[in-house]
Design an enzyme around this catalytic site. Structure first.
Site, mmCIF file in Angstrom:
data_model
loop_
_atom_site.group_PDB
_atom_site.id
_atom_site.type_symbol
_atom_site.label_atom_id
_atom_site.label_comp_id
_atom_site.label_asym_id
_atom_site.label_seq_id
_atom_site.Cartn_x
_atom_site.Cartn_y
_atom_site.Cartn_z
ATOM 1 N N TYR A 43 0.818 -1.214 0.000
ATOM 2 C CA TYR A 43 0.000 0.000 0.000
ATOM 3 C C TYR A 43 0.849 1.261 0.000
ATOM 4 O O TYR A 43 0.398 2.305 -0.501
ATOM 5 C CB TYR A 43 -0.990 -0.029 1.165
ATOM 6 C CG TYR A 43 -2.068 -1.065 0.932
ATOM 7 C CD1 TYR A 43 -3.132 -0.810 0.065
ATOM 8 C CD2 TYR A 43 -1.999 -2.321 1.524
ATOM 9 C CE1 TYR A 43 -4.102 -1.760 -0.182
ATOM 10 C CE2 TYR A 43 -2.971 -3.280 1.277
ATOM 11 C CZ TYR A 43 -4.011 -3.002 0.424
ATOM 12 O OH TYR A 43 -4.980 -3.958 0.153
ATOM 13 N N ARG B 282 1.235 1.764 -3.602
ATOM 14 C CA ARG B 282 -0.005 2.254 -4.200
ATOM 15 C C ARG B 282 -0.168 3.755 -3.957
ATOM 16 O O ARG B 282 -0.632 4.490 -4.830
ATOM 17 C CB ARG B 282 -1.215 1.523 -3.624
ATOM 18 C CG ARG B 282 -1.211 0.006 -3.743
ATOM 19 C CD ARG B 282 -1.535 -0.496 -5.136
ATOM 20 N NE ARG B 282 -0.434 -0.411 -6.072
ATOM 21 C CZ ARG B 282 0.635 -1.224 -6.070
ATOM 22 N NH1 ARG B 282 0.762 -2.159 -5.158
ATOM 23 N NH2 ARG B 282 1.563 -1.099 -6.984
ATOM 24 N N GLN C 132 -16.159 1.731 -5.235
ATOM 25 C CA GLN C 132 -15.379 0.616 -4.720
ATOM 26 C C GLN C 132 -13.891 0.965 -4.692
ATOM 27 O O GLN C 132 -13.088 0.212 -4.132
ATOM 28 C CB GLN C 132 -15.582 -0.622 -5.599
ATOM 29 C CG GLN C 132 -16.996 -1.169 -5.591
ATOM 30 C CD GLN C 132 -17.192 -2.236 -6.643
ATOM 31 O OE1 GLN C 132 -17.754 -1.986 -7.706
ATOM 32 N NE2 GLN C 132 -16.729 -3.440 -6.364
ATOM 33 N N ASN C 133 -13.535 2.077 -5.303
ATOM 34 C CA ASN C 133 -12.132 2.469 -5.402
ATOM 35 C C ASN C 133 -11.636 3.074 -4.101
ATOM 36 O O ASN C 133 -12.383 3.748 -3.383
ATOM 37 C CB ASN C 133 -11.942 3.478 -6.534
ATOM 38 C CG ASN C 133 -12.307 2.899 -7.887
ATOM 39 O OD1 ASN C 133 -12.377 1.690 -8.049
ATOM 40 N ND2 ASN C 133 -12.558 3.761 -8.851
ATOM 41 N N VAL C 134 -10.360 2.873 -3.826
ATOM 42 C CA VAL C 134 -9.763 3.442 -2.615
ATOM 43 C C VAL C 134 -8.937 4.684 -2.926
ATOM 44 O O VAL C 134 -8.339 5.273 -2.022
ATOM 45 C CB VAL C 134 -8.907 2.389 -1.875
ATOM 46 C CG1 VAL C 134 -9.763 1.227 -1.413
ATOM 47 C CG2 VAL C 134 -7.749 1.896 -2.739
ATOM 48 N N ASP C 135 -8.874 5.090 -4.190
ATOM 49 C CA ASP C 135 -8.138 6.309 -4.539
ATOM 50 C C ASP C 135 -8.993 7.536 -4.208
ATOM 51 O O ASP C 135 -10.163 7.432 -3.827
ATOM 52 C CB ASP C 135 -7.723 6.284 -6.015
ATOM 53 C CG ASP C 135 -8.910 6.239 -6.980
ATOM 54 O OD1 ASP C 135 -9.790 7.117 -6.891
ATOM 55 O OD2 ASP C 135 -8.963 5.330 -7.836
ATOM 56 N N HIS D 178 -14.830 0.539 0.146
ATOM 57 C CA HIS D 178 -13.689 -0.313 0.473
ATOM 58 C C HIS D 178 -12.549 0.430 1.156
ATOM 59 O O HIS D 178 -11.417 -0.039 1.167
ATOM 60 C CB HIS D 178 -13.196 -1.020 -0.798
ATOM 61 C CG HIS D 178 -14.203 -1.962 -1.358
ATOM 62 N ND1 HIS D 178 -14.185 -2.385 -2.676
ATOM 63 C CD2 HIS D 178 -15.274 -2.577 -0.783
ATOM 64 C CE1 HIS D 178 -15.195 -3.211 -2.889
ATOM 65 N NE2 HIS D 178 -15.872 -3.338 -1.757
ATOM 66 N N GLY E 28 -17.481 1.364 -14.833
ATOM 67 C CA GLY E 28 -16.185 0.717 -14.681
ATOM 68 C C GLY E 28 -16.096 -0.319 -13.594
ATOM 69 O O GLY E 28 -15.060 -0.407 -12.921
ATOM 70 N N THR E 29 -17.142 -1.099 -13.399
ATOM 71 C CA THR E 29 -17.070 -2.170 -12.413
ATOM 72 C C THR E 29 -17.543 -3.472 -13.034
ATOM 73 O O THR E 29 -18.477 -3.483 -13.841
ATOM 74 C CB THR E 29 -17.907 -1.858 -11.158
ATOM 75 O OG1 THR E 29 -17.929 -3.010 -10.311
ATOM 76 C CG2 THR E 29 -19.330 -1.470 -11.513
#
Length: 229
Positions: free
Chosen positions: A47, A50, A80-83, A98, A172-173
């Protein structure tokens, strides 16, 4: 609702695509609670890398287009993205299912235990955390990420948003990771659902209009559809 595909054009690596993160790491090693317990050093390094990638990434036209919808709509982004690319593009109401890559929390504050709260979360930006970096309570810091094997604390908030929606846009999923993949089922009867994804849609619902394209081009098509109504 957005997934990895909305950030792929910003250079954020995805797990599932060819040459994605799955090619270099086992999901059970870096994205599961068991992996953390087995090898926290590897997880922290993963991470940290990342975050370095995210620091140099920029929101793409799809992120900006989604943020732009707020000019005419009351928009809630369930990602759902962590950015943090939705935030940086200008979206103001975001539910991170997430977790968030730029945040950490003590490892003893777990999403599936009653002692978890948002007050336990620390924003470190694009910095690194290592073994031995401790929270004020003396516990090891861990990524503020919802891993496989952990509860999704914001799923009820996401369900509520979908139930109230007049229109549902999914960008985009793969609709393969649960419980997020089943959220569209909570849309009210008659609510139009648009899915932007270059791949085949693995669900069948008469309300769904599939725009089979990448996120940036698909958002252009979607905006044209909205403007024609």
């Amino acid at each position: 609702m957005t997934g990895a595909g909305v950030s792929a054009e910003s250079g954020i690596s995805t797990f599932r695509d060819s040459n994605g993160l799955w090619e270099n790491y086992k999901v059970e090693d870096v994205a599961s609670i068991e992996g953390w317990l087995r090898g926290p050093g590897l997880v922290l390094d993963f991470y940290n890398t990342r975050r370095k990638e995210l620091e140099h990434a920029e929101p793409n036209a799809a992120h900006i287009a989604i943020a732009g919808l707020e000019k005419d709509w009351d928009v809630t982004v369930i990602t759902q993205n962590v950015d943090n690319l939705h935030e940086r593009a200008g979206s103001t109401k975001i539910i991170h299912l997430h977790g968030e890559l730029t945040k950490v929390r003590p490892e003893d504050k777990c999403t599936y235990l009653d002692n978890f709260s948002e007050e336990s979360v620390f924003d470190i930006g694009y910095g690194e955390i290592h073994l031995g970096d401790l929270a004020p309570d003396g516990a090891q810091l861990r990524p503020h990420i919802v891993w496989f094997g952990e509860a999704v604390p914001k799923i009820e908030k996401a369900i509520d948003a979908v139930e109230k929606a007049d229109l549902l846009l999914i960008v985009g999923t793969s609709l393969q990771v649960y419980p997020a993949a089943g959220l569209y089922r909570y849309a009210r009867h008659g609510t139009p659902i648009y899915i932007i994804d270059p791949n085949d849609v693995p669900v069948s619902d008469s309300r769904i209009t599939h725009i089979q394209d990448v996120a940036t081009k698909g958002m252009e098509t979607f905006k044209n559809i909205l403007n024609s109504k």
